[in-house]
Scaffold this active site. Structure first.
Site, PDB file in Angstrom:
ATOM      1  N   GLY A 283       0.790  -1.130  -0.089  1.00 27.58           N
ATOM      2  CA  GLY A 283      -0.021  -0.032  -0.008  1.00 27.58           C
ATOM      3  C   GLY A 283       0.871   1.042   0.016  1.00 27.58           C
ATOM      4  O   GLY A 283       2.107   1.114   0.752  1.00 27.58           O
ATOM      5  N   LYS A 284       0.583   2.201  -1.016  1.00 29.00           N
ATOM      6  CA  LYS A 284       1.492   3.250  -1.061  1.00 29.00           C
ATOM      7  C   LYS A 284       1.788   4.047   0.458  1.00 29.00           C
ATOM      8  O   LYS A 284       2.807   4.373   0.591  1.00 29.00           O
ATOM      9  CB  LYS A 284       0.883   4.233  -2.016  1.00 29.00           C
ATOM     10  CG  LYS A 284       0.905   3.677  -3.513  1.00 29.00           C
ATOM     11  CD  LYS A 284       0.598   4.744  -4.489  1.00 29.00           C
ATOM     12  CE  LYS A 284       1.842   5.658  -4.736  1.00 29.00           C
ATOM     13  NZ  LYS A 284       2.968   4.952  -5.127  1.00 29.00           N
ATOM     14  N   GLY A 285       0.484   4.265   1.082  1.00 28.11           N
ATOM     15  CA  GLY A 285       0.756   4.833   2.332  1.00 28.11           C
ATOM     16  C   GLY A 285       1.713   4.269   3.268  1.00 28.11           C
ATOM     17  O   GLY A 285       2.703   4.578   3.912  1.00 28.11           O
TER      18      GLY A 285
ATOM     19  N   ASN B 296       3.721   1.902   2.503  1.00 31.54           N
ATOM     20  CA  ASN B 296       5.263   1.659   2.024  1.00 31.54           C
ATOM     21  C   ASN B 296       5.839   2.921   2.516  1.00 31.54           C
ATOM     22  O   ASN B 296       7.193   2.681   2.733  1.00 31.54           O
ATOM     23  CB  ASN B 296       5.180   1.573   0.285  1.00 31.54           C
ATOM     24  CG  ASN B 296       4.564   0.340   0.043  1.00 31.54           C
ATOM     25  OD1 ASN B 296       4.541  -0.779   0.842  1.00 31.54           O
ATOM     26  ND2 ASN B 296       4.301   0.353  -1.063  1.00 31.54           N
TER      27      ASN B 296
ATOM     28  N   THR C 275      10.313  11.877 -10.838  1.00 35.14           N
ATOM     29  CA  THR C 275      11.080  10.598 -10.730  1.00 35.14           C
ATOM     30  C   THR C 275      11.360  10.029 -12.131  1.00 35.14           C
ATOM     31  O   THR C 275      10.528  10.027 -12.776  1.00 35.14           O
ATOM     32  CB  THR C 275      10.697   9.905  -9.746  1.00 35.14           C
ATOM     33  OG1 THR C 275       9.258   9.259 -10.283  1.00 35.14           O
ATOM     34  CG2 THR C 275      10.438  10.277  -8.484  1.00 35.14           C
TER      35      THR C 275
ATOM     36  N   GLY D 222      17.380   8.472 -12.528  1.00 34.12           N
ATOM     37  CA  GLY D 222      17.411   9.374 -11.499  1.00 34.12           C
ATOM     38  C   GLY D 222      16.156  10.525 -11.259  1.00 34.12           C
ATOM     39  O   GLY D 222      14.820   9.750 -11.243  1.00 34.12           O
TER      40      GLY D 222
ATOM     41  N   ASP E 214       7.613   4.552  -3.860  1.00 33.39           N
ATOM     42  CA  ASP E 214       7.191   4.930  -2.414  1.00 33.39           C
ATOM     43  C   ASP E 214       8.526   4.935  -1.402  1.00 33.39           C
ATOM     44  O   ASP E 214       8.636   5.811  -0.652  1.00 33.39           O
ATOM     45  CB  ASP E 214       6.168   3.723  -1.860  1.00 33.39           C
ATOM     46  CG  ASP E 214       5.087   3.661  -2.527  1.00 33.39           C
ATOM     47  OD1 ASP E 214       4.637   4.765  -3.037  1.00 33.39           O
ATOM     48  OD2 ASP E 214       4.425   2.695  -2.732  1.00 33.39           O
TER      49      ASP E 214
ATOM     50  N   LYS F 145      15.904  -5.958  -4.415  1.00 32.62           N
ATOM     51  CA  LYS F 145      15.599  -6.868  -3.644  1.00 32.62           C
ATOM     52  C   LYS F 145      13.732  -7.069  -4.010  1.00 32.62           C
ATOM     53  O   LYS F 145      13.320  -6.177  -4.263  1.00 32.62           O
ATOM     54  CB  LYS F 145      15.709  -6.713  -1.975  1.00 32.62           C
ATOM     55  CG  LYS F 145      17.005  -6.680  -1.657  1.00 32.62           C
ATOM     56  CD  LYS F 145      16.819  -6.538  -0.251  1.00 32.62           C
ATOM     57  CE  LYS F 145      18.338  -6.326   0.556  1.00 32.62           C
ATOM     58  NZ  LYS F 145      18.240  -5.952   1.825  1.00 32.62           N
TER      59      LYS F 145
ATOM     60  N   GLY G 221       9.859  -7.507  -3.785  1.00 31.62           N
ATOM     61  CA  GLY G 221       8.860  -6.919  -2.671  1.00 31.62           C
ATOM     62  C   GLY G 221       8.928  -5.700  -2.584  1.00 31.62           C
ATOM     63  O   GLY G 221       9.983  -4.850  -3.158  1.00 31.62           O
TER      64      GLY G 221
END
Length: 311
Positions: free
Chosen positions: A47-49, A51, A227, A232, A259, A292, A294
């Site tokens: 979830g973006k928040g 994360n 982004t 970069g 995120d 990595k 996830g």
């Protein structure tokens, strides 16, 4: 005699979504009507928040999360992950009548992903919930917002932050079909967008990241960060344009990298960095995250970040 002035209780308060990520890796993404075999399903916190909160907390920031989760196993998974990262979960609302939000993620061999989100309890985070947390908002140096919760709740959080003098970092993702509300754009300092979001929200189908950023600033954003993935980021603020070079790494999984960037950016802004300096740090964190699998499991601590960069 009065004692010294107290600083904010939190570096960053994230107001946003919390999802259980259900991830499967495939050799190639299926076409319409096609079935392909994948790996075993992996359940992890996302979830973006959530994360962004986990990314900020793992980097040592004093971080809190305002979100809604269901009273189910996925809700416990998300709360446990936040606590393990070091996030204060006191503001999180456990809704026994709702299912926790979920994200179905397909990851291809090159690390790119396709995601479908079922909002669940995220859709029930209301302006009243935000109003009840006004003291937490006022006690934070930065409030970080995204768009995986109802728009009226995002607007309420931005308004509460402005009223209390708390800086707003707005990541308008997923990008809305319509233009962002003027009061949201004017609160954003910065507006953090990827190339797709920058193009859509600027209204410029062609052009360069600098032109998209300038158009968004002309629409009302106080500052803009675009982004650029492995290339970069581009920063536009009152001091002008800054180009932040990318960090070359071997990408394993890009899920949640944006995120990680935003959480890292918010922490450095809360600590007093100028926007270009904060973006340079955030680019390093985003690069570390793609090495990595996830989302939250890939986020680095400061020690891990320094080890990766050879610092």
């Amino acid at each position: 005699m009065e004692g010294p002035a107290q600083g904010p209780a939190y570096d960053v308060l994230v107001v946003g979504s919390a999802n259980a990520d259900l991830t499967v890796r495939v050799e190639r993404r299926p076409g319409a009507g096609e079935t392909v075999l994948g790996t075993d399903l992996v359940e992890s916190a996302g979830g973006k928040g959530a994360n962004q909160a986990a990314a900020a907390a793992r980097l040592g920031g004093r971080t809190a999360l305002l979100a809604r989760v269901g009273g189910d196993a996925f809700g416990e998974l998300l709360l446990d992950a936040q606590r393990a990262a070091g996030t204060d979960t006191t503001p999180v609302i456990v809704d026994e009548t709702a299912r926790t939000g979920t994200a179905m993620i397909i990851v291809s061999p090159d690390g790119d992903n396709s995601i479908v989100v079922s909002p669940g309890a995220n859709a029930a985070l209301t302006p009243a919930d935000v109003a009840a947390a006004k003291d937490v908002i006022a006690a934070s140096a930065v409030v970080s917002l995204q768009l995986e919760i109802p728009m009226e709740s995002v607007r309420a959080a931005a308004a509460a932050a402005e009223e209390s003098g708390t800086r707003v970092v707005l990541n308008p993702s997923p990008a809305p079909e319509a233009a962002l509300a003027p009061e949201l754009l004017s609160a954003a300092d910065p507006l953090v967008v990827n190339e797709h979001e920058a193009r859509q929200l600027s209204g410029l189908t062609d052009g360069t990241p600098g032109e998209w950023a300038q158009a968004l600033r002309e629409k009302g954003a106080r500052s803009v960060v675009v982004t650029l993935g492995g290339e970069g980021a581009l920063v536009l603020d009152g001091s002008g344009v800054s180009e932040v070079p990318g960090v070359r790494v071997k990408a394993v999984d890009t899920t949640g990298a944006g995120d990680a960037f935003t959480g890292a950016l918010a922490i450095r802004l809360a600590r007093g960095d100028a926007l270009p300096e904060a973006a340079r740090f955030a680019v390093r964190v985003g690069a570390a995250a793609v090495t990595k699998p996830g989302a939250q499991p890939s986020y680095p601590t400061l020690d891990e970040l320094n080890a990766l960069s050879g610092a």
